[in-house]
Design an enzyme around this catalytic site. Structure first.
Site, PDB file in Angstrom:
ATOM      1  N   CYS A   1      36.535  49.774 -20.304  1.00  0.00           N
ATOM      2  CA  CYS A   1      37.096  49.161 -21.512  1.00  0.00           C
ATOM      3  C   CYS A   1      36.038  49.089 -22.605  1.00  0.00           C
ATOM      4  CB  CYS A   1      37.573  47.744 -21.221  1.00  0.00           C
ATOM      5  SG  CYS A   1      39.099  47.700 -20.304  1.00  0.00           S
TER       6      CYS A   1
ATOM      7  N   TYR B   1      44.472  43.056 -11.749  1.00  0.00           N
ATOM      8  CA  TYR B   1      45.485  43.259 -12.798  1.00  0.00           C
ATOM      9  C   TYR B   1      46.875  43.343 -12.158  1.00  0.00           C
ATOM     10  CZ  TYR B   1      41.403  43.518 -15.693  1.00  0.00           C
ATOM     11  OH  TYR B   1      40.224  43.190 -16.318  1.00  0.00           O
TER      12      TYR B   1
HETATM   13  C1  LIG Z   1      31.981  47.970 -19.755  1.00  0.00           C
HETATM   14  C2  LIG Z   1      32.832  48.141 -18.525  1.00  0.00           C
HETATM   15  C3  LIG Z   1      34.203  48.264 -18.645  1.00  0.00           C
HETATM   16  C4  LIG Z   1      35.009  48.470 -17.515  1.00  0.00           C
HETATM   17  N1  LIG Z   1      36.352  48.688 -17.670  1.00  0.00           N
HETATM   18  C5  LIG Z   1      37.086  49.080 -16.613  1.00  0.00           C
HETATM   19  C6  LIG Z   1      38.425  49.537 -16.778  1.00  0.00           C
HETATM   20  O1  LIG Z   1      38.929  49.644 -17.898  1.00  0.00           O
HETATM   21  N2  LIG Z   1      39.123  49.876 -15.671  1.00  0.00           N
HETATM   22  C7  LIG Z   1      38.567  49.807 -14.418  1.00  0.00           C
HETATM   23  O2  LIG Z   1      39.248  50.133 -13.445  1.00  0.00           O
HETATM   24  N3  LIG Z   1      37.289  49.425 -14.242  1.00  0.00           N
HETATM   25  C8  LIG Z   1      36.548  49.098 -15.304  1.00  0.00           C
HETATM   26  N4  LIG Z   1      35.224  48.786 -15.129  1.00  0.00           N
HETATM   27  C9  LIG Z   1      34.634  48.924 -13.774  1.00  0.00           C
HETATM   28  C10 LIG Z   1      33.999  50.298 -13.609  1.00  0.00           C
HETATM   29  O3  LIG Z   1      34.966  51.333 -13.711  1.00  0.00           O
HETATM   30  C11 LIG Z   1      33.272  50.410 -12.260  1.00  0.00           C
HETATM   31  O4  LIG Z   1      34.231  50.318 -11.226  1.00  0.00           O
HETATM   32  C12 LIG Z   1      32.216  49.326 -12.066  1.00  0.00           C
HETATM   33  O5  LIG Z   1      31.456  49.142 -13.241  1.00  0.00           O
HETATM   34  C13 LIG Z   1      31.261  49.665 -10.916  1.00  0.00           C
HETATM   35  O6  LIG Z   1      30.622  50.900 -11.139  1.00  0.00           O
HETATM   36  P1  LIG Z   1      29.093  51.007 -11.695  1.00  0.00           P
HETATM   37  O7  LIG Z   1      28.222  50.237 -10.740  1.00  0.00           O
HETATM   38  O8  LIG Z   1      28.817  52.494 -11.715  1.00  0.00           O
HETATM   39  O9  LIG Z   1      29.051  50.397 -13.057  1.00  0.00           O
HETATM   40  C14 LIG Z   1      34.420  48.525 -16.230  1.00  0.00           C
HETATM   41  C15 LIG Z   1      33.029  48.373 -16.114  1.00  0.00           C
HETATM   42  C16 LIG Z   1      32.234  48.201 -17.229  1.00  0.00           C
HETATM   43  C17 LIG Z   1      30.739  48.090 -17.068  1.00  0.00           C
END
Ligand SMILES: Cc1cc2nc3c(=O)[nH]c(=O)nc-3n(C[C@H](O)[C@H](O)[C@H](O)COP(=O)(O)O)c2cc1C
Length: 352
Positions: A24, A180
């Site tokens: 997001c 959600y």
């Molecule tokens: C800024 C931000 C926005 C996110 N928005 C979403 C989203 O829109 N939908 C979703 O399923 N996960 C969302 N997430 C979760 C990420 O898709 C991911 O599952 C989570 O950050 C863990 O992965 P990472 O350790 O590589 O950051 C968001 C994470 C971050 C940091």
């Protein structure tokens, strides 16, 4: 080295197995993506990812997390996505979109303004959920959806899928994770219904199956459909990995091609043992026990770690979120570190 081998699904082939996870940006007006989205998503396509999945994209205005969320519930939004998908695909990445409804976690401020529920005089809207149980103290009390409300949710997902195709997306991921709306239905902690949408596993998972069927009716046979789940609520009595495996088995025959395996988000105070790759075992369990492709996500920040997940057969793709915010060229860097030659855009070749 399998991380940089193509990943074929239906008629589509991802050039490698690194996928930019949905994130997001809270930077839209009336659900319409902006220049920010073009540059943000475009940079990550130039960065070499196999696919770039757009953030949670609301299927209705009330399904937005915040007023800054993007959407696909009208044709103005559809048109605004077209140049973005055109650019992403022109760079060799698959353009994916995550279709979402926030349910009881809707109507909040963006994180940099605290992420709290909106005050009534700041534009709060009525939220909906399977049951009238708020996410936490001081959160909006959602209205329990009636039969007509549930039918509208299904119709909204279907209509958004139709628009996604016209907008130029090649991959849909349905958001059934992170607390959600679809996750609220499948978890016994948030679903206390006594009708055919609550109670048994079969009933709690009915809405997600109906949404999948509705989307599959309009989403072309030759394009893949993914589902993001939270494999566990990390809470006694909640949704768990056993139920996730069963759901994955059930939805395979409905035309879901991959389960993107995250966790948590349903309840605010769950104790989550966070560490590098902590959700990978869930992706592996679902992949092996349900016989469906999976995506691993969560604290995967190093090329060697991503490569190992694929080599060991724990997942079919690795999704990168925050590391790709620190470095939009993470896939290029990973290729270099792993000694895999990949081409750069012609404009940049003098630097590679
Ligand atoms: C800024 C931000 C926005 C996110 N928005 C979403 C989203 O829109 N939908 C979703 O399923 N996960 C969302 N997430 C979760 C990420 O898709 C991911 O599952 C989570 O950050 C863990 O992965 P990472 O350790 O590589 O950051 C968001 C994470 C971050 C940091």
């Amino acid at each position: 080295m399998n991380l940089f081998t193509p990943f074929a699904q239906r008629s589509l082939s991802l050039r490698n197995r690194l996928v930019i996870a949905p994130m997001c940006q809270y930077s839209a007006t009336d659900g319409v993506p902006s220049d920010w989205h073009l540059v943000h998503l475009g940079s990550r396509a130039v960065g070499g990812a196999g696919a770039v999945i757009v953030e949670a994209t609301a299927v209705s205005a009330e399904g937005r997390i915040s007023a800054g969320d993007v959407g696909l519930w009208n044709d103005e939004q559809l048109a605004a996505w077209q140049p973005i998908t055109r650019f992403v695909t022109s760079q060799g990445a698959v353009a994916g979109v995550q279709l979402a409804h926030a349910g009881r976690k809707a109507s909040v401020l963006p994180p940099w303004q605290g992420g709290h529920p909106l005050a009534a005089d700041a534009g709060a809207w009525q939220t909906v959920a399977p049951s009238a149980i708020p996410f936490d103290a001081h959160w909006h009390v959602p209205q329990a959806l009636d039969a007509a409300g549930i039918a509208k949710v299904i119709a909204d997902f279907r209509a958004a899928a139709v628009r996604a195709l016209e907008a130029g997306f090649q991959l849909i991921e349905l958001h059934a994770a992170h607390g959600y709306l679809l996750h609220q239905f499948i978890s016994p902690l948030s679903n206390h219904r006594t009708d055919e949408y609550g109670g048994s596993f079969e009933n709690r998972t009915r809405l997600v199956r109906e949404v999948i069927k509705a989307v599959r009716e309009v989403w072309p046979e030759h394009l893949p459909l993914w589902l993001r789940v939270s494999a566990t609520d990390w809470t006694e009595g909640g949704w768990d990995i056993e139920q996730s495996v069963q759901l994955a088995r059930d939805i395979k025959s409905l035309g879901v091609d991959l389960v993107d395996t995250s966790s948590g988000g349903l309840v605010p105070h769950a104790k989550i043992p966070v560490s590098p790759g902590y959700q990978v075992p869930f992706a592996s369990r679902i992949r092996h026990d349900a016989g469906i492709a999976t995506g691993a996500v969560g604290l995967i920040t190093e090329s060697t770690h991503a490569a190992r997940i694929i080599d060991e057969g724990a997942a079919d793709v690795v999704l990168i979120a925050r590391e790709s915010l620190r470095d939009p060229y993470f896939p290029r860097r990973a290729a270099q570190e792993l000694g895999v030659p990949i081409t750069a855009p012609v404009q940049y070749q003098r630097a590679w």
